[in-house]
Design a protein around this motif. Structure first.
Motif, PDB file in Angstrom:
ATOM      1  N   THR A  27       0.488  -1.288   0.137  1.00  0.00           N
ATOM      2  CA  THR A  27       0.108   0.079  -0.154  1.00  0.00           C
ATOM      3  C   THR A  27       1.216   1.418  -0.179  1.00  0.00           C
ATOM      4  OG1 THR A  27      -1.546  -1.226   1.025  1.00  0.00           O
ATOM      5  CG2 THR A  27      -1.570   1.229   1.525  1.00  0.00           C
ATOM      6  N   ARG A  28       0.702   2.306  -0.257  1.00  0.00           N
ATOM      7  CA  ARG A  28       1.529   3.201  -0.992  1.00  0.00           C
ATOM      8  C   ARG A  28       0.688   4.280  -0.841  1.00  0.00           C
ATOM      9  NH1 ARG A  28       3.994   1.293  -6.772  1.00  0.00           N
ATOM     10  NH2 ARG A  28       4.711   0.047  -6.702  1.00  0.00           N
ATOM     11  N   PHE A  29       0.756   5.689  -0.302  1.00  0.00           N
ATOM     12  CA  PHE A  29       0.095   7.197  -0.521  1.00  0.00           C
ATOM     13  C   PHE A  29       1.069   8.540  -0.672  1.00  0.00           C
ATOM     14  CE2 PHE A  29      -1.301   9.950   1.422  1.00  0.00           C
ATOM     15  CZ  PHE A  29      -2.939  10.448   1.134  1.00  0.00           C
ATOM     16  N   GLN A  30       0.773   9.137  -1.214  1.00  0.00           N
ATOM     17  CA  GLN A  30       1.250  10.284  -1.210  1.00  0.00           C
ATOM     18  C   GLN A  30       0.722  11.720  -1.550  1.00  0.00           C
ATOM     19  OE1 GLN A  30       4.999  11.585  -4.339  1.00  0.00           O
ATOM     20  NE2 GLN A  30       2.922  11.665  -5.393  1.00  0.00           N
ATOM     21  N   TYR A  31       0.963  12.312  -0.818  1.00  0.00           N
ATOM     22  CA  TYR A  31       0.142  13.441  -0.690  1.00  0.00           C
ATOM     23  C   TYR A  31       1.099  14.976  -1.419  1.00  0.00           C
ATOM     24  CZ  TYR A  31      -1.135  17.972   0.976  1.00  0.00           C
ATOM     25  OH  TYR A  31      -2.108  19.307   1.339  1.00  0.00           O
TER      26      TYR A  31
END
Length: 948
Positions: free
Chosen positions: A383-387
């Motif tokens: 799982t990857r998240f970028q802001y």
């Protein structure tokens, strides 16, 4: 300028001779080796993979022999190993790779006279420091991710590339080569799209054009660039460097003429440190500051003006990263990047005069989080998240009315006005990989959202357009355009764009020498009519010869896929702003001068609006490719690829309220006589493209690494992007011809060569043939508010040279226009060289370094902390920026000099194509990009780096 073309042939030949000589001097002779068969000994062969099923190169595999020396081997690029001459019996087999737990298996049986297949699956561990690394020559296999046309850069290979991030990105785009269609390739940073390119000192690996038909990616694989950043290691390491350049070291911009050159300089300060936090966690911290006090060169021959204008910039990049092993089956990576860019006198240069410039400031914050879960011995989930938050502002140097004399100069205030922009980017990915027998299945999805809030006074100052210099002298503008709002203040315009992509893919190893890959991708987005885009992908890889018992010498690959493009948020923003209500745009033909008419007196027929066509469809490319890979020696392979691409539903703009086609200057009845121009974004364009690409890859350990390609390209199109307009609003076929991206020939070569006494030479060469450019009359013959009408050929061959205005005629009656993009600009060539020397001192820290970092995953798990099939991490003393031979000492000092365009070739920009301009057919500026800077033709940079 005759010398603009005189260098072309000589410099290209010289560069090829230099490269060929270096190869001949540095490449060791390849020796043929064979192992005699025996009926009394056996062989152990297999492949080493990570928990996701991805191969692990450079893993150390050993067979322990009781009372004797172990037999060992290192896995190649495909993760394969082979250990022969083993007496029959049972053995203990060990395997070790950076970033993984040590593998031990007892009782592995090796029968006499047979080949025993023993595959090894490694588990994750906190990354260990790399000291001793050996590199195998390039071998072929049928893994979809190991296409030989891909380029993987790490360690010494990175040193052929510049340290300046802007120059680095230009060179990487050149190395990636031509992507299909007008939009180019795509950049991924630790698996995420968007964001600033990190400094080279924080990059551990770069992959170009890998697995081009994977359903995991939305864009074409050809032209894709994947960047993987460094994790920390289990021991402390760091680098500190300073790189400088000044005008005294460079050659002048030839378009500055005899004008005085203002002195300029630039300095890059860089430092990084990484190491353990505890037994389960490590960190890496990078800081870069660039003070770029350069100049912009203005060249307006029609005004007799050449001058240099200060163009100072500052850029700051701060990037920490943490890798944490939560449990043996769970790893976590977090990375933050702060980027700030300030620039004065932006937009100035070429024919844009100093008063038309502006100052800019932008700040970007990026947070990336990756969580990797091992679900069992055959499954992994990531799982990857970028802001990403971007705040930018722009202030014009002048708010005076703008003056645009087509093909001659731009003066007055900047038409882009004052701007304030705030963007929030969100990206969430979840991918699962399952290895099941002969199948390796991946599936997952990506959700992206962009929210933008924009305030802009672009066009509020108004702009006069003159079709020629005599018309400007006589005060006879052809058009006046101005933007306004009812309140008189710029509007605050919000926009939100969301897109989703889901995919499933299966790599099926039908036989040891044949892999069949199939995938399906679904994409959708808001703001347009089209909400269901299906993208099938299919590929195969066939190892010819060997029967799967040994690495094939020849591999045939093929693939087909659909690749969609998205309708970007800036286009949605423009349609929302200039809809005739939020903001008005007026286009007035034959206006009064120099005092424009008041906005409140302009009739509705002069107001233009932008719309998104109700039937707009996401554009897609159907690409078919075949490639033949051949290992020609132990250290070299070559690949020849054929690519066919068909673009459908390509974006362009139309004035749907233009006069029907007729004779020039006709003002036939408008479809809506009460309205002005109505510009619509449509998807009616198409293109056809055929490419032949030949790649080579030479790997001879730490002494020699060379890579490159040649591309032959043919492309035809009737559209040039969402903001382009056709010359005939009712017949796109009139513009079908040479595409703007129809660059016929490209050659790119790079690498690194170890010389005597610890010196290292890193060459990088680029040659591009000229790009097509269009010839326009500089007048609005169609009365559609656009200045893109083409002339006719002059009768009776009045003038033979196509770069002279007398070769054409501006028609007054019905005529057949010349083909679109009829002319070709100058060829471009550059040869960059970096020479480096490393001095080691302090205590010895281990065995001899092989000069290449491991390609095994590191720091955040099997995906390398953000990207699939992540590359090797860690440090190598004396590498990662300076470029000298790696040192085995605790401390090292590297000195390097980098020459860009060392042969001082003048690479001129595309010539002026406006027929009414006195500069028609002439280049009046440098090309920029990887071929030159705005200030200098040749640039010399020096660097000193301390590593520990």
């Amino acid at each position: 300028m005759k010398y603009l073309s005189a260098f072309n042939s000589a410099n290209l030949i010289l560069a090829i001779l230099i490269s060929a000589t270096l190869i001949g001097l540095a490449a060791p002779a390849s020796a043929q080796s064979s192992t005699p068969s025996s009926t009394t000994t056996g062989t152990l062969r297999g492949q080493v993979t990570d928990p996701s099923g991805a191969v692990v190169p450079n893993a150390a595999v050993a067979v322990l022999v009781s009372g004797g020396q172990p037999h060992s081997a290192t896995t190649n690029r495909s993760g394969n190993y082979e250990i022969g001459n083993l007496a029959p019996g049972k053995y203990t087999v060990t395997a070790n790779a950076q970033g993984f737990a040590v593998f031990v298996q007892n009782g592995v049986d090796v029968p006499a006279g047979q080949v025993a297949q023993f595959d090894i699956a490694l588990d994750i561990n906190v990354e260990k420091e790399k000291v001793n690394v050996q590199e195998e020559g390039p071998q072929l296999d049928v893994n979809p991710s190991n296409n030989a046309s891909a380029i993987v850069l790490s360690g010494k290979d990175l040193e052929a590339l510049p340290d300046d991030p802007d120059e680095l990105q230009s060179d990487l785009e050149a190395l990636a080569g031509p992507s299909a269609g007008p939009n180019g390739g795509q950049l991924y940073i630790d698996g995420f799209t968007g964001g600033q390119l990190p400094p080279k000192s924080s990059i551990r690996e770069i992959r170009v054009n890998q697995n081009p038909f994977s359903a995991e990616y939305d864009k074409l694989g050809y032209g894709r660039i994947e960047i993987f950043t460094k994790p920390g290691t289990d021991k402390y390491h760091g680098q500190f460097s300073v790189e400088g350049n000044s005008s005294a070291m460079n050659s002048r911009n030839p378009f500055l003429g005899a004008a005085a050159e203002q002195p300029y300089d630039s300095v890059i300060y860089m430092g990084n440190i990484g190491g353990p936090i505890n037994k389960k966690a490590s960190f890496f911290f990078n800081l870069q500051r660039r003070n770029i006090d350069e100049i912009a060169v203005v060249n307006a021959p029609d005004l007799g003006l050449s001058e240099s204008v200060p163009n100072p910039r500052t850029r700051t990049n701060i990037s920490p990263r943490i890798d944490y092993q939560v449990t043996p089956n769970n790893s976590f990576t977090a990375r933050y990047q702060f980027y700030r860019d300030t620039q004065q006198n932006a937009g100035i240069g070429g024919t844009v005069l100093p008063e038309a410039g502006y100052d800019t400031t932008s700040t970007e914050h990026t947070v990336q989080i990756t969580d990797t879960q091992i679900l069992g011995p055959k499954a992994i989930n990531e799982t990857r998240f970028q802001y990403l938050r971007d705040n930018s502002g722009q202030t014009p140097l002048s708010t005076a009315i703008g003056i645009n004399v087509l093909g001659s100069f731009i003066r007055g205030g900047s038409s882009s006005g004052t701007q304030t922009d705030h963007q929030d980017h969100y990206e969430l990915q979840n991918y699962t990989s399952i290895s099941q027998g002969k199948h390796f299945v991946k599936f997952g999805g990506r959700l992206r959202a962009i929210h933008e809030l924009n305030v802009s006074s672009a066009g509020f100052n108004g702009t006069y357009t003159f079709t020629s210099l005599p018309n400007f002298t006589d005060g006879m503008p052809s058009q006046y355009s101005v933007n306004a709002t009812p309140s008189g203040a710029p509007a605050n315009v919000p926009v939100t764009m969301v897109d989703v992509g889901l995919y499933v893919q299966d790599d099926w190893k039908v036989r040891p020498n044949f892999t069949l890959s199939g995938g399906l991708r679904f994409e959708t987005q808001n703001a347009i009519h089209d909400h269901a885009d299906w993208s099938p992908r299919l590929g195969f890889a066939w190892g010819i010869g060997g029967g799967g018992k040994s690495a094939p010498k020849t591999v045939l690959r093929g693939g087909f896929g659909l690749f969609y493009d998205r309708f970007a948020q800036d286009l949605i923003l423009n349609a929302d702003r200039l809809n005739g209500v939020t903001e008005q745009q007026y286009i007035v033909p034959s206006p009064t001068y120099p005092t424009p008419p008041p906005v409140n007196t302009l009739p509705p027929t002069t107001q233009s609006i932008y719309q998104i066509n109700s039937q707009l469809h996401a554009p897609y490319i159907m690409q078919t490719a075949f490639s033949l890979e051949r290992q020609v020696t132990k250290i070299a392979n070559v690949t020849v690829s054929y690519l066919n691409a068909r673009g459908v539903h390509q974006f362009l703009s139309l004035n749907v309220n233009a006069p029907p086609p007729g004779t020039p200057y006709s003002s036939g009845p408008l479809p809506d006589p009460a309205a002005g121009p109505i510009y619509q974004y449509v998807s009616d364009g198409k293109f056809r493209q055929n490419q032949l690409i030949a790649n080579f890859n030479i790997r001879a350990g730490a002494k020699l690494s060379l890579f490159g390609y040649y591309s032959l390209n043919y492309a035809n199109s009737d559209a040039s992007g969402a903001s382009s307009f056709p010359s005939n609003q009712y017949d796109l076929a009139a513009d079908y011809g040479r595409a703007s991206f129809d660059m016929r020939h490209r050659v790119t070569m790079g690498g690194t060569i170890g010389l005597s006494r610890g010196f290292r030479l890193s060459p990088f060469m680029i040659f591009n043939s000229g790009t097509p450019y269009n010839v326009t009359v500089g007048q609005d013959l169609s009365n559609d508010s656009l200045f893109n009408d083409r002339p006719a050929f002059a009768p009776n061959g009045a003038c033979l040279s196509p770069t002279l205005a007398c070769h054409y005629v501006i028609p007054t009656g019905s005529y057949v226009p010349i083909p679109i993009n009829y002319l070709t600009g100058p060829n471009h060539f550059t040869l960059n060289l970096r020479l480096a020397k490393t001095f080691g001192f302090g205590p010895e820290v281990g065995g001899k370094s092989g000069g290449q970092p491991s390609n095994s995953p590191g720091g955040g798990g099997p995906f390398g902390g953000g990207g699939p099939r992540g590359g090797g991490g860690g440090f190598e003393r004396g590498s990662g920026g300076g470029g000298g031979a790696a040192s085995t000492r605790r401390y090292s000092l590297t000195f390097s000099v980098n020459a860009r365009n060392i042969l001082n070739k003048v690479n001129a920009a595309t010539p002026v194509g406006v027929l009414t301009s006195p500069n028609f057919g002439q280049s009046i500026a440098l090309a920029g990009g990887p071929f030159s800077s705005a200030a200098a033709n040749r640039k010399i940079e020096v660097q000193a780096m301390f590593s520990f």
